[in-house]
Design a protein around this motif. Structure first.
Motif, PDB file in Angstrom:
ATOM      1  N   ARG A   1       6.330   8.294 -21.658  1.00  0.00           N
ATOM      2  CA  ARG A   1       7.396   7.290 -21.684  1.00  0.00           C
ATOM      3  C   ARG A   1       8.151   7.206 -20.358  1.00  0.00           C
ATOM      4  O   ARG A   1       8.377   6.106 -19.847  1.00  0.00           O
ATOM      5  CB  ARG A   1       8.355   7.567 -22.837  1.00  0.00           C
ATOM      6  N   PRO A   2       8.550   8.357 -19.748  1.00  0.00           N
ATOM      7  CA  PRO A   2       9.249   8.235 -18.464  1.00  0.00           C
ATOM      8  C   PRO A   2       8.386   7.636 -17.348  1.00  0.00           C
ATOM      9  O   PRO A   2       8.926   7.169 -16.343  1.00  0.00           O
ATOM     10  CB  PRO A   2       9.634   9.687 -18.129  1.00  0.00           C
ATOM     11  N   LEU A   3       7.049   7.667 -17.522  1.00  0.00           N
ATOM     12  CA  LEU A   3       6.157   7.147 -16.488  1.00  0.00           C
ATOM     13  C   LEU A   3       5.826   5.674 -16.679  1.00  0.00           C
ATOM     14  O   LEU A   3       5.196   5.070 -15.802  1.00  0.00           O
ATOM     15  CB  LEU A   3       4.841   7.947 -16.476  1.00  0.00           C
ATOM     16  N   SER A   4       6.209   5.095 -17.815  1.00  0.00           N
ATOM     17  CA  SER A   4       5.791   3.738 -18.127  1.00  0.00           C
ATOM     18  C   SER A   4       6.301   2.726 -17.100  1.00  0.00           C
ATOM     19  O   SER A   4       5.570   1.819 -16.689  1.00  0.00           O
ATOM     20  CB  SER A   4       6.259   3.348 -19.532  1.00  0.00           C
ATOM     21  N   SER A   5       7.556   2.878 -16.668  1.00  0.00           N
ATOM     22  CA  SER A   5       8.092   1.923 -15.694  1.00  0.00           C
ATOM     23  C   SER A   5       7.365   2.052 -14.352  1.00  0.00           C
ATOM     24  O   SER A   5       7.080   1.052 -13.693  1.00  0.00           O
ATOM     25  CB  SER A   5       9.592   2.150 -15.512  1.00  0.00           C
ATOM     26  N   ARG A   6       7.037   3.291 -13.957  1.00  0.00           N
ATOM     27  CA  ARG A   6       6.308   3.476 -12.701  1.00  0.00           C
ATOM     28  C   ARG A   6       4.898   2.901 -12.794  1.00  0.00           C
ATOM     29  O   ARG A   6       4.395   2.307 -11.834  1.00  0.00           O
ATOM     30  CB  ARG A   6       6.245   4.954 -12.342  1.00  0.00           C
ATOM     31  N   LYS A   7       4.248   3.105 -13.940  1.00  0.00           N
ATOM     32  CA  LYS A   7       2.909   2.539 -14.109  1.00  0.00           C
ATOM     33  C   LYS A   7       2.939   1.027 -14.019  1.00  0.00           C
ATOM     34  O   LYS A   7       2.062   0.395 -13.406  1.00  0.00           O
ATOM     35  CB  LYS A   7       2.327   2.978 -15.457  1.00  0.00           C
ATOM     36  N   THR A   8       3.946   0.424 -14.653  1.00  0.00           N
ATOM     37  CA  THR A   8       4.069  -1.033 -14.588  1.00  0.00           C
ATOM     38  C   THR A   8       4.264  -1.498 -13.155  1.00  0.00           C
ATOM     39  O   THR A   8       3.634  -2.466 -12.704  1.00  0.00           O
ATOM     40  CB  THR A   8       5.251  -1.494 -15.457  1.00  0.00           C
ATOM     41  N   LEU A   9       5.122  -0.798 -12.416  1.00  0.00           N
ATOM     42  CA  LEU A   9       5.382  -1.174 -11.027  1.00  0.00           C
ATOM     43  C   LEU A   9       4.130  -1.000 -10.173  1.00  0.00           C
ATOM     44  O   LEU A   9       3.841  -1.830  -9.299  1.00  0.00           O
ATOM     45  CB  LEU A   9       6.532  -0.333 -10.480  1.00  0.00           C
ATOM     46  N   VAL A  10       3.364   0.087 -10.418  1.00  0.00           N
ATOM     47  CA  VAL A  10       2.131   0.306  -9.673  1.00  0.00           C
ATOM     48  C   VAL A  10       1.154  -0.842  -9.915  1.00  0.00           C
ATOM     49  O   VAL A  10       0.512  -1.354  -8.977  1.00  0.00           O
ATOM     50  CB  VAL A  10       1.502   1.657 -10.067  1.00  0.00           C
ATOM     51  N   GLU A  11       1.022  -1.258 -11.164  1.00  0.00           N
ATOM     52  CA  GLU A  11       0.109  -2.362 -11.465  1.00  0.00           C
ATOM     53  C   GLU A  11       0.568  -3.654 -10.811  1.00  0.00           C
ATOM     54  O   GLU A  11      -0.251  -4.438 -10.313  1.00  0.00           O
ATOM     55  CB  GLU A  11      -0.009  -2.529 -12.980  1.00  0.00           C
TER      56      GLU A  11
ATOM     57  N   LEU B   1       0.834  -1.208   0.000  1.00  0.00           N
ATOM     58  CA  LEU B   1       0.000   0.000   0.000  1.00  0.00           C
ATOM     59  C   LEU B   1       0.866   1.256   0.000  1.00  0.00           C
ATOM     60  O   LEU B   1       0.599   2.207  -0.738  1.00  0.00           O
ATOM     61  CB  LEU B   1      -0.912   0.000   1.222  1.00  0.00           C
ATOM     62  N   LEU B   2       1.901   1.278   0.822  1.00  0.00           N
ATOM     63  CA  LEU B   2       2.784   2.443   0.872  1.00  0.00           C
ATOM     64  C   LEU B   2       3.493   2.639  -0.459  1.00  0.00           C
ATOM     65  O   LEU B   2       3.611   3.765  -0.964  1.00  0.00           O
ATOM     66  CB  LEU B   2       3.792   2.275   2.002  1.00  0.00           C
ATOM     67  N   VAL B   3       3.978   1.543  -1.038  1.00  0.00           N
ATOM     68  CA  VAL B   3       4.641   1.642  -2.343  1.00  0.00           C
ATOM     69  C   VAL B   3       3.663   2.174  -3.386  1.00  0.00           C
ATOM     70  O   VAL B   3       4.006   3.032  -4.205  1.00  0.00           O
ATOM     71  CB  VAL B   3       5.204   0.266  -2.763  1.00  0.00           C
ATOM     72  N   PHE B   4       2.427   1.683  -3.341  1.00  0.00           N
ATOM     73  CA  PHE B   4       1.405   2.137  -4.298  1.00  0.00           C
ATOM     74  C   PHE B   4       1.168   3.633  -4.175  1.00  0.00           C
ATOM     75  O   PHE B   4       1.170   4.363  -5.175  1.00  0.00           O
ATOM     76  CB  PHE B   4       0.110   1.366  -4.052  1.00  0.00           C
ATOM     77  N   PHE B   5       0.968   4.124  -2.953  1.00  0.00           N
ATOM     78  CA  PHE B   5       0.665   5.542  -2.765  1.00  0.00           C
ATOM     79  C   PHE B   5       1.856   6.425  -3.091  1.00  0.00           C
ATOM     80  O   PHE B   5       1.696   7.509  -3.675  1.00  0.00           O
ATOM     81  CB  PHE B   5       0.190   5.795  -1.337  1.00  0.00           C
ATOM     82  N   VAL B   6       3.068   5.994  -2.744  1.00  0.00           N
ATOM     83  CA  VAL B   6       4.253   6.800  -3.046  1.00  0.00           C
ATOM     84  C   VAL B   6       4.455   6.906  -4.553  1.00  0.00           C
ATOM     85  O   VAL B   6       4.690   8.000  -5.099  1.00  0.00           O
ATOM     86  CB  VAL B   6       5.499   6.198  -2.368  1.00  0.00           C
ATOM     87  N   LEU B   7       4.366   5.779  -5.263  1.00  0.00           N
ATOM     88  CA  LEU B   7       4.559   5.807  -6.715  1.00  0.00           C
ATOM     89  C   LEU B   7       3.462   6.626  -7.395  1.00  0.00           C
ATOM     90  O   LEU B   7       3.730   7.387  -8.335  1.00  0.00           O
ATOM     91  CB  LEU B   7       4.573   4.383  -7.262  1.00  0.00           C
ATOM     92  N   THR B   8       2.226   6.466  -6.930  1.00  0.00           N
ATOM     93  CA  THR B   8       1.128   7.226  -7.525  1.00  0.00           C
ATOM     94  C   THR B   8       1.311   8.721  -7.295  1.00  0.00           C
ATOM     95  O   THR B   8       1.106   9.537  -8.205  1.00  0.00           O
ATOM     96  CB  THR B   8      -0.215   6.765  -6.932  1.00  0.00           C
ATOM     97  N   ALA B   9       1.729   9.093  -6.064  1.00  0.00           N
ATOM     98  CA  ALA B   9       1.947  10.508  -5.774  1.00  0.00           C
ATOM     99  C   ALA B   9       3.056  11.082  -6.642  1.00  0.00           C
ATOM    100  O   ALA B   9       2.956  12.202  -7.145  1.00  0.00           O
ATOM    101  CB  ALA B   9       2.294  10.684  -4.295  1.00  0.00           C
ATOM    102  N   ARG B  10       4.123  10.318  -6.851  1.00  0.00           N
ATOM    103  CA  ARG B  10       5.220  10.809  -7.684  1.00  0.00           C
ATOM    104  C   ARG B  10       4.782  10.964  -9.138  1.00  0.00           C
ATOM    105  O   ARG B  10       5.186  11.919  -9.822  1.00  0.00           O
ATOM    106  CB  ARG B  10       6.410   9.856  -7.598  1.00  0.00           C
ATOM    107  N   MET B  11       3.962  10.036  -9.621  1.00  0.00           N
ATOM    108  CA  MET B  11       3.471  10.172 -10.997  1.00  0.00           C
ATOM    109  C   MET B  11       2.568  11.392 -11.132  1.00  0.00           C
ATOM    110  O   MET B  11       2.628  12.104 -12.137  1.00  0.00           O
ATOM    111  CB  MET B  11       2.720   8.900 -11.414  1.00  0.00           C
TER     112      MET B  11
END
Length: 858
Positions: free
Chosen positions: A522-532, A453-463
Motif C-alpha cells: 500500500r505505501p508503494l502504490s503511489s510510487r508505482k503509479t508515478l513510475v508508470e 529517466l532520472l525520476v524513473f530511476f530514483v523512484l525505482t531505487a527507493r521502492m
C-alpha cells in the motif's frame, strides 16, 4: 530524552521517549534509525548517521541508543557527550533493515568489530541459536571497552585485541582454517574493514557471505548533511526528515567519499539468505569448501557463456531494430529539406527492419530451446537427487516443499534463462543509442529527456530500498501458503465438515498473508503509479512538445530537428518499465536457482566404498553407543546400547518426545547416527549397499503411504517382479485379500482405502519383501477397534521368525514382547520383560497404570 547512563567513560546509553516510532513496522533485531546530529562548528547544519535500536519498549514507547564517545569527537559523539534529559534529536526509520537468522543456517558466525559495533553485534548474538558457534573478534581502543556488556551466548568465543594503531590487527587474528559456509559480519573503521575484507577474500569467503560495512575514523564528520529544520522535531519520533540520503549499505571501504557515517557504524547488520553448512574438517585448506551461498551460481554456471553471447547478440539486434526508426527520421528530415536519396534510405530501412525481426525471432527460439534443455536437465538432476537422499530428509519436509523443488522452482528459471538477459540488454542499449542519436541532433532537447529517466530511476531505487527487508518474508509466506494449501486440499473431504480446524487455520494464514501484502504494497502504490506515468510514451511526448515548442520559439531548434524526437523520443520508456517489472521475476528465478542448488548440495545417503554382504536370513541387530540430533540441535538420542536377538520382539516405550521413532528410523537408515554405529551381525549399516539393506530391513510406520496405482502395484512395491500369486499370498497373510476381492476390479482397482485397510496393505507389502529385520512404528495407529484385531493377526504372521523392533503407545499390545526397552529424554532408563518392569517402581509402571483406564474403556 528520558535517561542518560554512562556504561564506561567512553560508552553512553541514552533512553528516548519515542511516542510515534512504534507506529511503523515492528522493531525487529538490529533494526536501526537515521539520526541527524547538529554540527558543533556550523550552527544550522546537521549530519546523518545510523544507530541500532536497543531494548525497544513498545508499552512505554521508549527506545535506547548507544553512543561511543570518541576523542576527537565527530558531530554525533559530540552531541551525545553534552546531551541531557529533555533534549531532542531528529531520526527516521526510512529504509531500515534488520537481522533475520538465515535459513538454512550457516555453519557459524564470524563477527568482527569494536566497541562501536557492539549494539549491532549484541542484536545478532541474541538471535543466533545457542548451538551455533560464534567467533567474536573485537578491537580495543579504550581501557574500559571490555566492560561493555556483550549478549551471553553459550557457543560464543570472544577475543579482544588491543589496537595499537595498526589497521591490520583484526585481519591477522582471523585464523587459517576452513570457514566454509560461515557467515561473516564486519564493521570497523575504514582502514580496518578494508584489511579484514581482503583477509576474508584470501580465506575464500564469497561476497554474499560477507556483510557489514566500514565507518569513518574517529572524529570525522559525516559525508551527508542538511540544513536543520526550522521547527524542532520530537525526540526519536520516527518522522522522516526532508529527503535524507540512505546510509551507505554494504559499500566498499575504499570509497570514503560516499560514506555517510560518523565515528561509528550503522549497525543494522543486514543479512541475506545464508546456506546450511556442509561437513568441513581441519584437513581442508582455507577456501577449499563448497560454499552453499554459491549454490545458485553453480547451477547456472553452464549457461554463463551462452547467456553472455545472447546478450551481445541482443545488443546488435536492438541496434538493428532501432536503425529503421533512425533512418525514417532522417528520411523525413531530408524530405522536408528537399534533399534526395530517399529511396535508398527507405530500402535500407526495410532491409534492416527485416534483419532485426528475423534475428530477434531466431534468438528467442534459440533461448527457448536452451531453456527447454536446461529445464529438462535440472528436473532430471533434481529427481535423481531425490532418489539418493536419506528417507529422513522427506519426513522433515512437506509435500508442498518437495513439489516446489521438482516443479515450481524449475519452472521459475524460465524467465531468467529465456527473457531476463534479452530484456535487460534491450532496456539498456536502446535508450542509450536513442539518446546518443538525439544528442547529435539537439543536445538541449535531448537533455530534457533525461528528466523522466532520472525520476524513473530514483523512484525505482527507493521502492527497491523500501522492499528489501520484505522480500525474504514474502518468499517465506509463499512457501508457507503453498505447503498449507496442499495439506488443506489433501484433507478437504474432512475439513469441509467443520468451520474451524485445518480449514480455519488455512483461511487465517491467507488472511495474515493478505495483511502482510497490504502493509508492504500500500505505501508503494503511489510510487508505482508515478513510475508508470513517468515511463509512459505520452509523458515523453508531452515533454518533447512543450520543451521543443519553447526552443522553436526561442530559435534554439528547427522544425526539421524536432521530427526525430517525436519519432524516437517516446520509444524507450515502455522498455524501462518492462525491465523494472521483470526484475521481480529475476529475483524469484534467482531464489529458485538457489533453492535448487541447495537441494543438489544436500548430503546423500552414501553408498559404501567397500560394500559388504550378509549371509542367511536371521540377523542380530546392535546399537553401539548411538547418538543423534537433528540439524545441530541438542541430541535426541545419547549413548544407546541395545541388542535385538534373531527371532525376538523388542518393544520401545516411553513418553512423547523420548526418541522412540528416531531410534526406529535410524535402524531403517532414514538417517545415519551422529555417534556410534548400528550393525547387523557386526556389519555396519553404512557398509551395506542400499539395495541389500532394504532387502534385509523392512518397516511399517504409522504414516501409511500408498502410491497412485492399483492395489496390486502398491503391494508389489517391495518386489516389482512378484507374480499375482505371490501378491495374493501376502495379502491373505495380512488379512486384506477378502476386502480386495470385493473391490470393482479386484487387485487392479485404483481405490481409496480406509486407514486400517491401508495399514494392512503396507503389512502385505512388508510380507512380500520378506525382510530379516522388521521395524514397526505404531502399526495399529490408524486401525479402528474392529480392524485392530485383524491388523494384529496380520502382524503376528509378519513378525514370526524375524528380528523385530516395535514401537507402541498402546502398552497392552506389547505386553508379550520378549524385551521392553523404556526411553526417556533420549536415553535408556529401563529394560526387561513386562512382568519384570511392573514388579519395580519406575517409568514403565507409571505409564502402564496411567494407560489402564483408557485402554480398558477402549
Amino acid at each position: 530524552m528520558a535517561a542518560v547512563r554512562d556504561v564506561t567513560p567512553h560508552f553512553r546509553r541514552i533512553t528516548f521517549d519515542a511516542p510515534t516510532l512504534f507506529d511503523e513496522h515492528p522493531i525487529e533485531p538490529a533494526a536501526w534509525v537515521r539520526l541527524w546530529a547538529p554540527d558543533p562548528d556550523r550552527p544550522g547544519r546537521e549530519h546523518q548517521r545510523g544507530y541500532t535500536l536497543v531494548d525497544p519498549d513498545p508499552d512505554r514507547r521508549q527506545v535506547t541508543l548507544e553512543f561511543l564517545l570518541h576523542e576527537p569527537a565527530g558531530p554525533a559523539s559530540a552531541w551525545a557527550r553534552r546531551a541531557g534529559v529533555g533534549d531532542t534529536v531528529s531520526v527516521t526509520r526510512w529504509a531500515s533493515t534488520h537481522f533475520a537468522a538465515p535459513d538454512p543456517a550457516p555453519e557459524g558466525y564470524l563477527l568482527i568489530g569494536d566497541a562501536a559495533s557492539l549494539p549491532g553485534i549484541n542484536a545478532i548474538l541474541a538471535a543466533v541459536p545457542d548451538t551455533t558457534p560464534v567467533e567474536l573478534l573485537l578491537e580495543q581502543f579504550h581501557e574500559g571497552d571490555r566492560e561493555i556488556p556483550i549478549t551471553p551466548h553459550p557457543a560464543c568465543a570472544v577475543t579482544w585485541l588491543p589496537s595499537g594503531g595498526d589497521p591490520a590487527t583484526l585481519a591477522r587474528a582471523i585464523g587459517e582454517r576452513d570457514w566454509s559456509n560461515w557467515y561473516a559480519w564486519v564493521t570497523g573503521e575504514t582502514a580496518t574493514t578494508k584489511q579484514v575484507r581482503a583477509r576474508l577474500k584470501e580465506l575464500g569467503f564469497p561476497k554474499p557471505d560477507v556483510h557489514g560495512r566500514a565507518y569513518w575514523t574517529r572524529g570525522k564528520a559525516m559525508g551527508v548533511d542538511r540544513e536543520r529544520p526550522a521547527e524542532p522535531e520530537r525526540p526519536v519520533d520516527g518522522e522522516r526528515p526532508a529527503e535524507p540520503e540512505r546510509p551507505a549499505d554494504g559499500e566498499r571501504p575504499d570509497e570514503p567519499e560516499r560514506r555517510v557515517h560518523d565515528e561509528r557504524p550503522d549497525e543494522q547488520g543486514r543479512l541475506e539468505e545464508l546456506e546450511r553448512p556442509e561437513e568441513r574438517g581441519p584437513s581442508r585448506k582455507p577456501g577449499s569448501g563448497r560454499w552453499r551461498s554459491r549454490a545458485g551460481a553453480r547451477l547456472l554456471a553452464p549457461l554463463r557463456t551462452r547467456l553472455l553471447a545472447a546478450g551481445l547478440l541482443q545488443a546488435v539486434i536492438s541496434l538493428l531494430q532501432l536503425a529503421p526508426y533512425v533512418l525514417l527520421a532522417e528520411l523525413c528530415r531530408r524530405l522536408l529539406a528537399g534533399e534526395g536519396g530517399l529511396a535508398e534510405l527507405g530500402v535500407l530501412a526495410l532491409i534492416l527492419m527485416g534483419a532485426g525481426t528475423a534475428l530477434a525471432g531466431l534468438l528467442v527460439v534459440a533461448m527457448h530451446v536452451l531453456d527447454a534443455r536446461f529445464g529438462h536437465q535440472v528436473r532430471t538432476q533434481v529427481v535423481n537427487k531425490l532418489s539418493r537422499l536419506p528417507l529422513g530428509w522427506f519426513s522433515a519436509r512437506s509435500s508442498g516443499r518437495i513439489k516446489q523443488a521438482v516443479q515450481d522452482d524449475a519452472a521459475d528459471l524460465h524467465y531468467l534463462v529465456t527473457h531476463a538477459v534479452l530484456d535487460v540488454v534491450a532496456a539498456l542499449v536502446t535508450p542509450l543509442a536513442v539518446l546518443a542519436y538525439l544528442f547529435s541532433v539537439s543536445g538541449w532537447l535531448a537533455a530534457t529527456l533525461l528528466v523522466p529517466l532520472l525520476v524513473f530511476f530514483v523512484l525505482t531505487a527507493r521502492m527497491v530500498q523500501s522492499s528489501t527487508a520484505q522480500l525474504a518474508r514474502f518468499t517465506e509466506w509463499e512457501a508457507r501458503v503453498g505447503s498449507e494449501a496442499i495439506a488443506y486440499l489433501d484433507g478437504l473431504a474432512v475439513v469441509r465438515a467443520y468451520d474451524s480446524g485445518p480449514a480455519g487455520g488455512f483461511r487465517a494464514t491467507l488472511a495474515e498473508r493478505a495483511r502482510f501484502l497490504d502493509a508492504w504494497q500500500r505505501p508503494l502504490s503511489s510510487r508505482k503509479t508515478l513510475v508508470e506515468l513517468v515511463a509512459r510514451p505520452l509523458t515523453s511526448l508531452v515533454l518533447i512538445i512543450v520543451a521543443g515548442g519553447l526552443m522553436l520559439a526561442c530559435g534554439l531548434l528547427t522544425a526539421v530537428d524536432l521530427l526525430p524526437f517525436l519519432l524516437l523520443g517516446v520509444t524507450f520508456g515502455s522498455q524501462l518499465l518492462a525491465a523494472a517489472y521483470g526484475m521481480g521475476s529475476v529475483r524469484e528465478a534467482q531464489a529458485a536457482a538457489q533453492r535448487i542448488g541447495l537441494l543438489l548440495d544436500e548430503p546423500e545417503l552414501a553408498e559404501p566404498d567397500r560394500p559388504r554382504s550378509l549371509a542367511g536370513d536371521r540377523h542380530t541387530v546392535r546399537f553401539e553407543n548411538v547418538g543423534f540430533g537433528y540439524d545441530g540441535r541438542p541430541s535426541v538420542l545419547e549413548g544407546i546400547d541395545l541388542e535385538l536377538a534373531p527371532g525376538t520382539v523388542t518393544a520401545l516405550v516411553g513418553p512423547s518426545g523420548a526418541g522412540k521413532s528416531t531410534l526406529a528410523a535410524l535402524l531403517a537408515r532414514f538417517h545415519d547416527p551422529a555417534e556410534g554405529r548400528i550393525t547387523l551381525d557386526g556389519v555396519d549399516l553404512a557398509d551395506l549397499p542400499l539395495a541389500e539393506l532394504y532387502r534385509k530391513v523392512g518397516f511399517v510406520f504409522q504414516d501409511v503411504s500408498l502410491v497412485q496405482g492399483s492395489v496390486h502395484d502398491n503391494i508389489a512395491l517391495a518386489r516389482p517382479g512378484a507374480s499375482r500369486e505371490e501378491v495374493e499370498r501376502a495379502a491373505r497373510a495380512a488379512g486384506i485379500h477378502d476386502r480386495i476381492t470385493r473391490l470393482p476390479e479386484g487387485y487392479d482397482t485404483h481405490a481409496r482405502l480406509s486407514g486400517g485397510e491401508a495399514q494392512r496393505v503396507t503389512i502385505a507389502r512388508a510380507l512380500l519383501a520378506d525382510p530379516s529385520v522388521l521395524v514397526l512404528d505404531e502399526a495399529t495407529a490408524f486401525a479402528d477397534p474392529e480392524s485392530e484385531h485383524q491388523v494384529q493377526r496380520a502382524l503376528s504372521h509378519l513378525v514370526a521368525g524375524r528380528t523385530v523392533l516395535v514401537i507402541a503407545h498402546r502398552l497392552h499390545t506389547i505386553a508379550g514382547a520378549d524385551a521392553i526397552v523404556v526411553l526417556d529424554g533420549g536415553r535408556v532408563v529401563q529394560r526387561g520383560t513386562h512382568p519384570q518392569l511392573l514388579a519395580v517402581p519406575g517409568l514403565y509402571r507409571e505409564l502402564w497404570l496411567a494407560a489402564q483406564p483408557s485402554e480398558v474403556s477402549t
